[in-house]
Scaffold this motif. Structure first.
Motif, mmCIF file in Angstrom:
data_model
loop_
_atom_site.group_PDB
_atom_site.id
_atom_site.type_symbol
_atom_site.label_atom_id
_atom_site.label_comp_id
_atom_site.label_asym_id
_atom_site.label_seq_id
_atom_site.Cartn_x
_atom_site.Cartn_y
_atom_site.Cartn_z
ATOM 1 N N LEU A 253 36.578 49.130 35.016
ATOM 2 C CA LEU A 253 37.470 48.197 34.337
ATOM 3 C C LEU A 253 38.921 48.312 34.790
ATOM 4 C CD1 LEU A 253 36.108 48.383 30.683
ATOM 5 C CD2 LEU A 253 35.801 46.522 32.313
ATOM 6 N N VAL A 254 39.256 49.412 35.425
ATOM 7 C CA VAL A 254 40.627 49.660 35.885
ATOM 8 C C VAL A 254 40.590 50.118 37.343
ATOM 9 C CG1 VAL A 254 42.569 51.289 35.644
ATOM 10 C CG2 VAL A 254 41.641 50.166 33.631
ATOM 11 N N ARG A 255 41.613 49.730 38.078
ATOM 12 C CA ARG A 255 41.788 50.209 39.455
ATOM 13 C C ARG A 255 43.130 50.904 39.566
ATOM 14 N NH1 ARG A 255 40.108 44.975 43.050
ATOM 15 N NH2 ARG A 255 37.870 45.012 42.624
ATOM 16 N N THR A 256 43.162 51.961 40.323
ATOM 17 C CA THR A 256 44.425 52.660 40.552
ATOM 18 C C THR A 256 44.585 52.973 42.027
ATOM 19 O OG1 THR A 256 43.459 54.853 40.205
ATOM 20 C CG2 THR A 256 44.345 53.733 38.271
ATOM 21 N N LYS A 257 45.837 52.995 42.439
ATOM 22 C CA LYS A 257 46.202 53.505 43.745
ATOM 23 C C LYS A 257 47.413 54.384 43.496
ATOM 24 C CE LYS A 257 46.629 52.293 48.577
ATOM 25 N NZ LYS A 257 46.521 51.200 49.571
ATOM 26 N N PRO A 258 47.236 55.720 43.562
ATOM 27 C CA PRO A 258 48.311 56.641 43.184
ATOM 28 C C PRO A 258 49.645 56.297 43.846
ATOM 29 C CG PRO A 258 46.298 57.848 43.595
ATOM 30 C CD PRO A 258 46.024 56.424 43.998
ATOM 31 N N GLY A 259 50.674 56.239 43.020
ATOM 32 C CA GLY A 259 52.005 55.955 43.526
ATOM 33 C C GLY A 259 52.293 54.490 43.747
ATOM 34 N N ARG A 260 51.283 53.639 43.551
ATOM 35 C CA ARG A 260 51.490 52.212 43.810
ATOM 36 C C ARG A 260 51.195 51.340 42.596
ATOM 37 N NH1 ARG A 260 49.370 50.062 49.437
ATOM 38 N NH2 ARG A 260 50.712 48.366 48.678
ATOM 39 N N VAL B 236 46.451 58.392 27.057
ATOM 40 C CA VAL B 236 46.420 57.119 27.764
ATOM 41 C C VAL B 236 45.972 57.330 29.205
ATOM 42 C CG1 VAL B 236 47.851 55.251 28.700
ATOM 43 C CG2 VAL B 236 48.111 55.965 26.315
ATOM 44 N N ARG B 237 46.516 58.354 29.856
ATOM 45 C CA ARG B 237 46.133 58.633 31.242
ATOM 46 C C ARG B 237 44.657 59.014 31.325
ATOM 47 N NH1 ARG B 237 51.570 62.196 32.438
ATOM 48 N NH2 ARG B 237 52.936 60.453 33.040
ATOM 49 N N GLU B 238 44.191 59.790 30.354
ATOM 50 C CA GLU B 238 42.781 60.163 30.337
ATOM 51 C C GLU B 238 41.902 58.929 30.120
ATOM 52 O OE1 GLU B 238 42.703 63.089 27.276
ATOM 53 O OE2 GLU B 238 43.402 64.708 28.582
ATOM 54 N N ALA B 239 42.365 58.034 29.265
ATOM 55 C CA ALA B 239 41.609 56.803 29.016
ATOM 56 C C ALA B 239 41.539 55.949 30.280
ATOM 57 C CB ALA B 239 42.264 56.010 27.884
ATOM 58 N N LEU B 240 42.640 55.837 30.991
ATOM 59 C CA LEU B 240 42.658 55.035 32.213
ATOM 60 C C LEU B 240 41.731 55.617 33.276
ATOM 61 C CD1 LEU B 240 46.470 54.170 32.442
ATOM 62 C CD2 LEU B 240 44.596 52.662 31.748
ATOM 63 N N THR B 241 41.627 56.943 33.321
ATOM 64 C CA THR B 241 40.700 57.581 34.257
ATOM 65 C C THR B 241 39.263 57.211 33.926
ATOM 66 O OG1 THR B 241 42.193 59.440 34.654
ATOM 67 C CG2 THR B 241 39.860 59.784 35.132
ATOM 68 N N ILE C 40 42.138 50.449 24.637
ATOM 69 C CA ILE C 40 42.444 49.838 25.937
ATOM 70 C C ILE C 40 41.219 49.110 26.474
ATOM 71 C CG2 ILE C 40 43.200 50.258 28.301
ATOM 72 C CD1 ILE C 40 44.670 52.756 27.228
ATOM 73 N N ARG C 41 40.050 49.730 26.342
ATOM 74 C CA ARG C 41 38.801 49.089 26.788
ATOM 75 C C ARG C 41 38.607 47.748 26.090
ATOM 76 N NH1 ARG C 41 33.801 51.574 24.086
ATOM 77 N NH2 ARG C 41 34.753 50.311 22.437
ATOM 78 N N ASP C 42 38.771 47.718 24.768
ATOM 79 C CA ASP C 42 38.551 46.485 24.020
ATOM 80 C C ASP C 42 39.568 45.407 24.404
ATOM 81 O OD1 ASP C 42 36.491 47.807 22.775
ATOM 82 O OD2 ASP C 42 37.537 48.078 20.869
ATOM 83 N N ALA C 43 40.802 45.824 24.691
ATOM 84 C CA ALA C 43 41.831 44.860 25.088
ATOM 85 C C ALA C 43 41.512 44.261 26.453
ATOM 86 C CB ALA C 43 43.201 45.530 25.112
ATOM 87 N N ILE C 44 40.873 45.038 27.315
ATOM 88 C CA ILE C 44 40.458 44.511 28.622
ATOM 89 C C ILE C 44 39.274 43.565 28.454
ATOM 90 C CG2 ILE C 44 39.419 45.132 30.845
ATOM 91 C CD1 ILE C 44 41.081 47.733 30.737
ATOM 92 N N VAL C 45 38.308 43.965 27.662
ATOM 93 C CA VAL C 45 37.096 43.160 27.482
ATOM 94 C C VAL C 45 37.413 41.830 26.820
ATOM 95 C CG1 VAL C 45 34.874 43.031 26.280
ATOM 96 C CG2 VAL C 45 35.526 45.134 27.461
ATOM 97 N N ASP C 46 38.313 41.831 25.814
ATOM 98 C CA ASP C 46 38.580 40.567 25.124
ATOM 99 C C ASP C 46 39.662 39.726 25.801
ATOM 100 O OD1 ASP C 46 41.147 41.464 24.315
ATOM 101 O OD2 ASP C 46 40.479 42.030 22.324
ATOM 102 N N GLY C 47 40.207 40.225 26.918
ATOM 103 C CA GLY C 47 41.160 39.441 27.683
ATOM 104 C C GLY C 47 42.605 39.607 27.283
ATOM 105 N N THR C 48 42.881 40.446 26.275
ATOM 106 C CA THR C 48 44.278 40.710 25.907
ATOM 107 C C THR C 48 45.021 41.287 27.104
ATOM 108 O OG1 THR C 48 43.667 41.118 23.602
ATOM 109 C CG2 THR C 48 45.786 41.995 24.345
ATOM 110 N N LEU C 49 44.371 42.201 27.797
ATOM 111 C CA LEU C 49 44.863 42.697 29.085
ATOM 112 C C LEU C 49 44.061 41.962 30.154
ATOM 113 C CD1 LEU C 49 45.121 46.524 28.280
ATOM 114 C CD2 LEU C 49 46.991 44.866 28.432
ATOM 115 N N ALA C 50 44.709 41.045 30.841
ATOM 116 C CA ALA C 50 44.010 40.117 31.728
ATOM 117 C C ALA C 50 43.645 40.751 33.064
ATOM 118 C CB ALA C 50 44.897 38.898 31.967
#
Length: 225
Positions: free
Chosen positions: A66-73, A54-59, A23-33
């Motif tokens: 590299l990621v932002r979260t707002k619980p429930g949103r 996946v949830r642990e990775a996102l944390t 997931i990190r690499d996909a964000i860095v290379d722009g696959t996940l914009a």
């Protein structure tokens, strides 16, 4: 029994690490914009794992910016943010300065040659406009000193914050300005070879601080309502 139990722990650990890296690499290379919404079920299906790693990775990715979260949103890829990048840059530059300072007295001729060879690959990749190869070679170049420093704290901090900068570096390495990094690398190698600890450390810091020119490309830090 102890052996089967340990095998299970290692397997789960590898799943977590692989999910994080993918997931990190996909964000860095722009696959996940930047700004793209992330769904843990979709990511789990893509990676062929359960939703837990996946949830642990996102944390972890949120902790590194590299990621932002707002619980429930929402969970989303962080927009390019010059302020966050500057913070990461300051820390990363300091860590590479320290790595070089600790590594130079112990660098072997083979390690210095490895730095020189990585820089040659870096220059060739820039000439070919191959951004992925340029970033890989840049990682190899700086990784020599990080490894030689034998300081796990330095490695941990560098691995946490470098991806934030790599997103911006892709812009830099796509431009002619990226060619200046080749000369900076050559200077670092020369100083390392001369066993100039202070000079090499300062040059390493300056190399990472030279990213200032791309911060204005990051755009405004816009947060979803």
């Amino acid at each position: 029994m102890p052996v089967p139990a340990r095998v299970g722990v290692i397997s789960r650990s590898l799943l977590r690490e692989n999910a994080y890296q993918s997931i990190r690499d996909a964000i860095v290379d722009g696959t996940l914009a930047p700004g793209e919404r992330l769904n843990d079920a979709e990511l789990a299906q893509w990676l062929g794992v359960s939703r837990t790693p996946v949830r642990e990775a996102l944390t972890r990715l949120e902790e590194s910016g590299l990621v932002r979260t707002k619980p429930g949103r929402y969970t989303m890829v962080s927009p390019l943010d010059a302020r966050a990048a500057r913070s990461a840059q300051t820390v990363t530059a300091a860590m590479h300065e320290l790595a070089v300072r600790e590594a130079v007295p112990h660098l072997s001729a083979g390690e210095i040659e490895a730095m020189r060879a990585a820089n040659a690959r870096f220059a060739a990749a820039l000439q070919a406009d191959d951004v992925d190869a340029a970033i890989a070679a840049d990682d190899e170049f700086h990784g020599v000193a990080v490894t030689a420093s034998a300081n796990p704290a330095i490695r941990a901090v560098v691995e946490q914050f470098t991806p934030v900068l790599r997103r911006l570096e892709r812009l830099r390495f796509s431009s002619l300005n990226g060619r200046a990094s080749v000369a900076l690398h050559e200077r670092i190698v020369t100083l390392c070879e001369a066993r100039d600890v202070a000079g090499a450390a300062v040059a390493a810091r300056e190399n990472w601080l030279s990213l200032d020119e791309v911060f204005d490309l990051a755009g405004d830090d816009e947060r979803p309502a």
